[in-house]
Design an enzyme around this catalytic site. Structure first.
Site, PDB file in Angstrom:
ATOM      1  CE  LYS A   1     -18.647 -31.153  -4.899  1.00 56.06           C
ATOM      2  NZ  LYS A   1     -18.823 -32.544  -5.151  1.00 56.06           N
TER       3      LYS A   1
ATOM      4  CG  ASN B   1     -14.066 -33.224 -12.733  1.00 55.29           C
ATOM      5  OD1 ASN B   1     -14.703 -33.758 -11.824  1.00 55.29           O
ATOM      6  ND2 ASN B   1     -14.658 -32.644 -13.768  1.00 55.29           N
TER       7      ASN B   1
ATOM      8  CG  HIS C   1     -13.385 -42.020  -5.284  1.00 51.94           C
ATOM      9  ND1 HIS C   1     -13.310 -41.994  -6.661  1.00 51.94           N
ATOM     10  CD2 HIS C   1     -13.504 -40.726  -4.895  1.00 51.94           C
ATOM     11  CE1 HIS C   1     -13.401 -40.747  -7.087  1.00 51.94           C
ATOM     12  NE2 HIS C   1     -13.529 -39.961  -6.040  1.00 51.94           N
TER      13      HIS C   1
ATOM     14  CG  HIS D   1     -11.697 -36.955  -9.700  1.00 49.55           C
ATOM     15  ND1 HIS D   1     -10.952 -36.202  -8.827  1.00 49.55           N
ATOM     16  CD2 HIS D   1     -12.705 -37.506  -8.968  1.00 49.55           C
ATOM     17  CE1 HIS D   1     -11.502 -36.283  -7.609  1.00 49.55           C
ATOM     18  NE2 HIS D   1     -12.549 -37.075  -7.669  1.00 49.55           N
TER      19      HIS D   1
ATOM     20  CD  GLU E   1     -18.018 -31.395 -14.240  1.00 50.51           C
ATOM     21  OE1 GLU E   1     -18.207 -31.760 -13.072  1.00 50.51           O
ATOM     22  OE2 GLU E   1     -17.607 -32.152 -15.140  1.00 50.51           O
TER      23      GLU E   1
ATOM     24  CD  GLU F   1     -12.342 -36.568  -3.743  1.00 44.81           C
ATOM     25  OE1 GLU F   1     -12.161 -35.395  -4.126  1.00 44.81           O
ATOM     26  OE2 GLU F   1     -12.621 -37.505  -4.536  1.00 44.81           O
TER      27      GLU F   1
ATOM     28  NE  ARG G   1     -41.557 -37.841 -16.924  1.00 49.06           N
ATOM     29  CZ  ARG G   1     -42.796 -38.159 -17.269  1.00 49.06           C
ATOM     30  NH1 ARG G   1     -43.817 -37.780 -16.524  1.00 49.06           N
ATOM     31  NH2 ARG G   1     -43.016 -38.852 -18.366  1.00 49.06           N
TER      32      ARG G   1
ATOM     33  NE  ARG H   1     -20.025 -30.101  -9.523  1.00 53.64           N
ATOM     34  CZ  ARG H   1     -21.149 -30.477  -8.942  1.00 53.64           C
ATOM     35  NH1 ARG H   1     -22.263 -29.797  -9.160  1.00 53.64           N
ATOM     36  NH2 ARG H   1     -21.187 -31.527  -8.152  1.00 53.64           N
TER      37      ARG H   1
ATOM     38  CG  HIS I   1     -12.949 -41.385 -12.316  1.00 47.60           C
ATOM     39  ND1 HIS I   1     -13.870 -40.503 -12.823  1.00 47.60           N
ATOM     40  CD2 HIS I   1     -13.146 -41.389 -10.980  1.00 47.60           C
ATOM     41  CE1 HIS I   1     -14.580 -39.989 -11.842  1.00 47.60           C
ATOM     42  NE2 HIS I   1     -14.165 -40.505 -10.712  1.00 47.60           N
TER      43      HIS I   1
ATOM     44  CE  LYS J   1     -20.293 -33.330 -11.241  1.00 43.12           C
ATOM     45  NZ  LYS J   1     -18.850 -33.519 -11.503  1.00 43.12           N
TER      46      LYS J   1
HETATM   47  N1  GLY Z   1     -16.850 -34.676  -7.390  1.00 42.38           N
HETATM   48  C1  GLY Z   1     -16.753 -33.624  -8.306  1.00 42.38           C
HETATM   49  C2  GLY Z   1     -17.971 -32.790  -8.384  1.00 42.38           C
HETATM   50  O1  GLY Z   1     -18.891 -32.956  -7.601  1.00 42.38           O
HETATM   51  O2  GLY Z   1     -18.063 -31.967  -9.253  1.00 42.38           O
END
Ligand code: GLY
Length: 358
Positions: A220, A238, A257, A241, A230, A176, A112, A234, A245, A134
């Site tokens: 960031k 994206n 990527h 993306h 998010e 990025e 956990r 946040r 994606h 993330k």
């Molecule tokens: N890569 C986008 C984020 O970390 O929110």
């Protein structure tokens, strides 16, 4: 040296920091049984010396996006279980975004949750994947669809590691960095444009590497500090993306990527222009910079528009089955969409944009 603190994570950016990794891991995430995990490319180069300095076991997995799966998550978790590692362990992820996301997800779920240290060695990982907590894996339905938020105890960034990164990965990571300029820092965007040759040079200067990484992390971290989970802001990270994606998935990950994100940014800026949210000319500015850095900007004619649209609807950012887009207003400023920071778009606009970006 430069430091940030982000939701409990200490972020250290320092030339030569890899040599001090063991001391910093002991300081920030003291653990009786550290385990270092890396892919089989990065293991001999960067992870093995860190494991030796820590007196830690080194676990490896095959390099590449194909390892970012529930199967690889289970395989690594099983090794930890076989070793009977308890909560007195720390997992040290050394490598690119695949490693950080995968090992971060193992750490988020093992017993956990156990501490994780991120030691990003690719540009994408340094300025994006390792920052913000993330973690996750891909599934056949798309990228990053299973995962968790799990903040690292320490993120250790050595910009000089970019010197040993294969050229195509440094180039892809630049997408990025460009994204960070577009969404929040116009001066940084222009700095990248003015330093293209230096940023791609084999003998990357320490000063250029430091500024590249530091300014990007500052953007960031600034965004994630205001919205960890998010809920709104946040989402601006994206940008590029949603379509990015989809084309990355359709290329079966033959596009790196960052390459997919370059294509996605140009397309989504174009979409913003078509819909009247984005200052006309921004898509061209982004396209020009991406091309100058050798990044792809066109959507492959083999990628059917209907399939791209279907993939965007299955993206984790979709709401009520409708894809959402974070759109720029102008360089350095995103559309806040009344506090939602992303919005669904009429699919006829998206389809027209896709065709325009061939
Ligand atoms: N890569 C986008 C984020 O970390 O929110």
């Amino acid at each position: 040296m430069s430091e940030f603190t982000l939701h409990g994570a200490r972020i250290v950016v320092r030339a030569g920091a890899l040599a001090d990794a063991a001391a910093l891991v002991h300081e920030c995430a003291p653990a009786r049984r550290p385990v270092v995990i890396a892919d089989d490319n990065v293991a001999p180069l960067h992870a093995s010396p860190i494991a030796a300095a820590l007196g830690a076991e080194l676990l490896t997995f095959p390099a590449g996006e194909a390892s970012k799966t529930r199967q690889q998550w289970a395989a690594l978790t099983d090794v930890l279980l076989e070793r009977q590692l308890g909560r007195d362990t720390v997992l040290v992820a050394v490598g690119g975004g695949v490693c950080g996301d995968l090992v971060g997800f193992v750490a988020a779920t093992y017993l956990r949750g156990v501490p994780v240290v991120q030691v990003p060695t690719s540009l994408v990982a340094m300025i994006d994947a390792a920052i913000g907590g993330k973690t996750g894996v891909d599934t056949r339905h798309g990228k990053n669809l299973v995962g968790a938020f799990h903040q690292p105890s320490l993120v250790l960034v050595d910009p000089l590691a970019l010197r040993t990164l294969p050229a195509e990965h440094r180039r892809a990571g630049m997408a990025e960095a460009i994204k960070h300029g577009v969404i929040a820092d116009e001066a940084y965007f222009h700095w990248i444009a003015a330093h293209g040759a230096a940023l791609l040079a084999r003998e990357l200067s320490a000063d250029v590497a430091h500024r590249l990484v530091l300014d990007s992390i500052a953007v960031k971290a600034g965004v994630v500090a205001r919205d960890e989970r998010e809920g709104g802001r946040r989402k601006i990270l994206n940008f590029g993306h949603t379509i990015g994606h989809a084309v990355e998935h359709l290329s079966e990950y033959s596009l790196l990527h960052g390459e997919a994100i370059a294509i996605g940014m140009v397309a989504e800026a174009q979409l913003g222009e078509l819909a009247g949210f984005t200052l006309p000319g921004l898509a061209d500015d982004i396209r020009e910079l991406c091309v100058a850095l050798g990044l792809p900007v066109s959507i492959d004619r083999a990628f059917d528009a209907g399939t791209i649209l279907a993939l965007t609807r299955g993206d984790k950012k979709a709401r009520d089955g409708a894809a959402e887009y974070a759109l720029p207003m102008r360089l350095g400023e995103m559309n806040d969409a009344d506090g939602r920071f992303a919005m669904a778009m009429d699919e006829s606009f998206v389809r027209a944009t896709i065709e325009r970006c061939r």
